[in-house]
Enzyme design. Sequence first.
Site, mmCIF file in Angstrom:
data_model
loop_
_atom_site.group_PDB
_atom_site.id
_atom_site.type_symbol
_atom_site.label_atom_id
_atom_site.label_comp_id
_atom_site.label_asym_id
_atom_site.label_seq_id
_atom_site.Cartn_x
_atom_site.Cartn_y
_atom_site.Cartn_z
ATOM 1 N N ASP A 399 0.871 -1.177 0.000
ATOM 2 C CA ASP A 399 0.000 0.000 0.000
ATOM 3 C C ASP A 399 0.905 1.222 0.000
ATOM 4 O O ASP A 399 2.007 1.179 -0.555
ATOM 5 C CB ASP A 399 -0.954 -0.029 1.196
ATOM 6 C CG ASP A 399 -2.257 0.722 0.923
ATOM 7 O OD1 ASP A 399 -2.189 1.926 0.639
ATOM 8 O OD2 ASP A 399 -3.343 0.110 0.986
ATOM 9 N N HIS A 432 1.746 2.051 -3.292
ATOM 10 C CA HIS A 432 0.781 2.908 -3.966
ATOM 11 C C HIS A 432 1.287 4.332 -4.138
ATOM 12 O O HIS A 432 0.806 5.065 -4.993
ATOM 13 C CB HIS A 432 -0.537 2.915 -3.196
ATOM 14 C CG HIS A 432 -1.235 1.596 -3.230
ATOM 15 N ND1 HIS A 432 -2.442 1.376 -2.594
ATOM 16 C CD2 HIS A 432 -0.918 0.421 -3.830
ATOM 17 C CE1 HIS A 432 -2.819 0.111 -2.790
ATOM 18 N NE2 HIS A 432 -1.909 -0.469 -3.534
#
Length: 606
Positions: A399, A432
Amino acid sequence: MPYARIAVVRKQPLAQAVLAVLSLGCSLPLWALEAPSKVQVPTLAYDDQQIILVWEKPANYADIADYHIYANGQLLGSANANNDQVSPAKPYIDRFYQQDTRNFHHRIAIHSFTANGLKPDTEYRFSVRSVGRDGKESGDSPVVVQRTTAVPALFDVKKHGAKGDGSSLDTAAIQRAIDACTVGCKVLLPKGTYKSGALYLKSNMTLEIAEGATLLGSERAEDYPREGYIQYPYSTTVRPASLINALPRDPRQHQAFENIRIVGKGTIDGNGWKRKADAIDERGQPLPVYLASDNTRYMLDGLLAKAQVERAVAEGMNVKDAYGQMRSSLITLRDVKNVFYGGFTVLNPAYHGIMNLETENVVLANTTHKTYDANNGDGIEFANSRGAMVLNNFFDTGDDCVNFAAGTGAEAVKQKAQQDAWIFNNFFRQGHGMVVAGSHTGAWIENILAEDNVSDGTDAGLRMKSTNFMGGGARNVTFRDSAIRNTVKQAFIFTLDYHDPNAKLDYQRSTIAGQFRDVRVSDVSVENAQMAAIEVKGDSQHGAYHQGLSFERVRFSGPALARIDGLKDSRFDTIRFSETGGTNPWQVKDSDGLAFQDVEPAPAQP
């Protein structure tokens, strides 16, 4: 289609600029080598054997090639050579530049030094000198005085009954060592694998996971108290405890902590997900890859994640909320003043990596994060906190790598802003975003400096995300002196169009949209941004604009476009696009007050 109102300006020739400077009476000292400024020892970045130094680059740093560090007048070494020894990011940074055969990318500067092999309880006087490309030194920086600690009292978890055999549950024994720890002590996990459920730290202690040691999270839900913490005061869900916690045992109570260190060359493994076959990275080294999952596949992919979601569903929670709220993070600290994380490796959290909630003065240095592609497996997050320093770390995450949050919706205005962070000399592989502001922006995220970082393969570089009902935003953000390659999505994104499928909307929506403003991006190289070079997405139909963005001396190589929609009062200066395939990269609409100066190719006139 509505277009932006823009101005295109050309810079004066270089010769004219030089003459203008000389006419002001400036002489050679303007370009003289300066010593670095604000040399400091980060919060708790010292013990009985080492001291870490960091410094800000001087104003004129273009001709600085290195820094020399002196202790008590004697040369200790150079920043570059020292970084080779202490930083897990440095081998990847070096490989990145070895692959830059065109010499396209901006070269970063290393501005930290770890002094090792020091004597306990001894005062040291440090100064730093800049080193020019010709090998000459500047004068000394201001002196920084720091004393090493005395040798701490040692509490070995094996002496408190821990087995370290990888199968016995060592939670109680490790907790006994922590509870017995005296002020300033060190709780040591020596070589071995220590399976454990939730552990609770206290103030004025060090937890060391030694080289060859692994703190392995139990895969059983019952080993993590069901009531751990509430993310925000207005949140309705009580999340389970993490593997390592600085939290009150009762989440309805308040308890403040101070002076906590988590260090060592060992590993903290959350045991959250099943592992796929390792990937081989660009250096030929194996990297773990965990099964990417969601709220429909967790039963097949999960270990601790599976057990915790199943427990919550059995208690009556719907699957979506259970999946989004009831998995344990690796580390959660709340209301802690002065924290140092150093040296260890993070693996496989069931949820987030390292969570810092309402903390003050937190340092993350020389750590390794290998959590790809564990769902929600962030590197480190700061929420409603003040004072963060993130340096010399390697991130390969499932993430966001470094994330900042500040609350959700209308009630967030009652919370403290997320303030004051410095992120430098890190390598970001997958994740991300390198540096991420949002999506929780309600109380504002502000005063962020990210510089001298390298990325190869993240989804985005600078990622700023919110919604039109989140409120707040991010402001006073600087992203500079960095190199980015192979972003899967955008190099830079500022959007109000973010949606998290697992988010629980348990808060009152704000009537004010999030906003990103006063953001400066400078001296950055971007190669092969696959979806967009720059993407700005406001909500102009409802009067929600981002504003005050400044891009200076940024170069892009590859076919990606700059898509700008809903931006006001911003400037783009000395921007270069190459290898665009003959198309104009600028797509601008519903924006106002944009100035373009020395931009190639220039945006089309409306």
